[in-house]
Write a protein that holds these residues in place. Structure first.
Motif, PDB file in Angstrom:
ATOM      1  N   ALA A  11       0.952  -1.334   0.128  1.00 53.75           N
ATOM      2  CA  ALA A  11      -0.065  -0.044  -0.004  1.00 53.75           C
ATOM      3  C   ALA A  11       0.723   1.270   0.233  1.00 53.75           C
ATOM      4  CB  ALA A  11      -0.950   0.220   1.217  1.00 53.75           C
ATOM      5  N   GLN A  20      -1.327   6.646   2.079  1.00 54.02           N
ATOM      6  CA  GLN A  20      -2.605   6.242   2.575  1.00 54.02           C
ATOM      7  C   GLN A  20      -2.679   5.425   3.690  1.00 54.02           C
ATOM      8  OE1 GLN A  20      -4.181   4.182  -0.836  1.00 54.02           O
ATOM      9  NE2 GLN A  20      -3.677   5.901  -2.364  1.00 54.02           N
ATOM     10  N   ASP A  65      -4.797   9.495   7.665  1.00 50.56           N
ATOM     11  CA  ASP A  65      -5.495  10.396   6.995  1.00 50.56           C
ATOM     12  C   ASP A  65      -5.543  11.974   7.500  1.00 50.56           C
ATOM     13  OD1 ASP A  65      -7.060   8.661   5.458  1.00 50.56           O
ATOM     14  OD2 ASP A  65      -8.223   7.789   6.625  1.00 50.56           O
ATOM     15  N   GLU A  89       3.370  13.593   1.082  1.00 54.49           N
ATOM     16  CA  GLU A  89       2.486  14.349   0.331  1.00 54.49           C
ATOM     17  C   GLU A  89       2.610  15.804   0.693  1.00 54.49           C
ATOM     18  OE1 GLU A  89      -1.517  13.007   1.062  1.00 54.49           O
ATOM     19  OE2 GLU A  89      -1.084  11.226  -0.420  1.00 54.49           O
ATOM     20  N   LYS A 100       1.820  15.314   4.514  1.00 59.53           N
ATOM     21  CA  LYS A 100       2.061  14.161   5.260  1.00 59.53           C
ATOM     22  C   LYS A 100       3.372  13.788   5.226  1.00 59.53           C
ATOM     23  CE  LYS A 100      -2.513  12.104   4.182  1.00 59.53           C
ATOM     24  NZ  LYS A 100      -3.039  10.793   3.548  1.00 59.53           N
TER      25      LYS A 100
END
Length: 111
Positions: free
Chosen positions: A12, A16, A19, A64, A103
């Motif tokens: 993954a 992700q 959150d 991110e 993030k």
């Protein structure tokens, strides 16, 4: 202590796994042991972490968005995919580099 909160049944994207929640900084420990702490952090727009100092080196890797690491004599902007090491005992803060959230992965060495 072994790794935790990391999928074992399928790969993954790291970003992700956590959150962003309005009005807060979210964190998820991936491991905590005698050698280092590995933590995912998700910052909502406008959120930051005030000045702090760690006993060991700290590595920040932006997953991110864009973050700004505020050092005593500089402001370092990191974009997704970039990494920065803050040496042990250097007081610093982390905040967004723009109006969006971001993030990052934080690895703090224990010394």
């Amino acid at each position: 202590m072994p790794f935790r909160n990391i999928p074992t049944d399928a790969a993954a994207p790291l970003a992700q796994l956590i959150d962003t929640h309005s009005g807060q900084v979210s964190s998820m420990a991936l491991t905590r042991n005698a050698g280092f702490d590995l933590t995912l952090l998700a910052f909502a727009p406008g959120e930051s972490v005030s000045e702090e100092e760690y006993f060991g080196d700290t590595l920040y890797y932006v997953l991110e968005g864009a973050a700004c690491v505020v050092l005593p004599d500089a402001r370092m902007t990191l974009r997704a995919g970039e990494v920065l090491r803050v040496p042990a005992h250097v007081e610093h803060a982390v905040e967004g580099a723009d109006e969006r959230g971001f993030k990052l992965l934080q690895l703090s060495a224990q010394q």
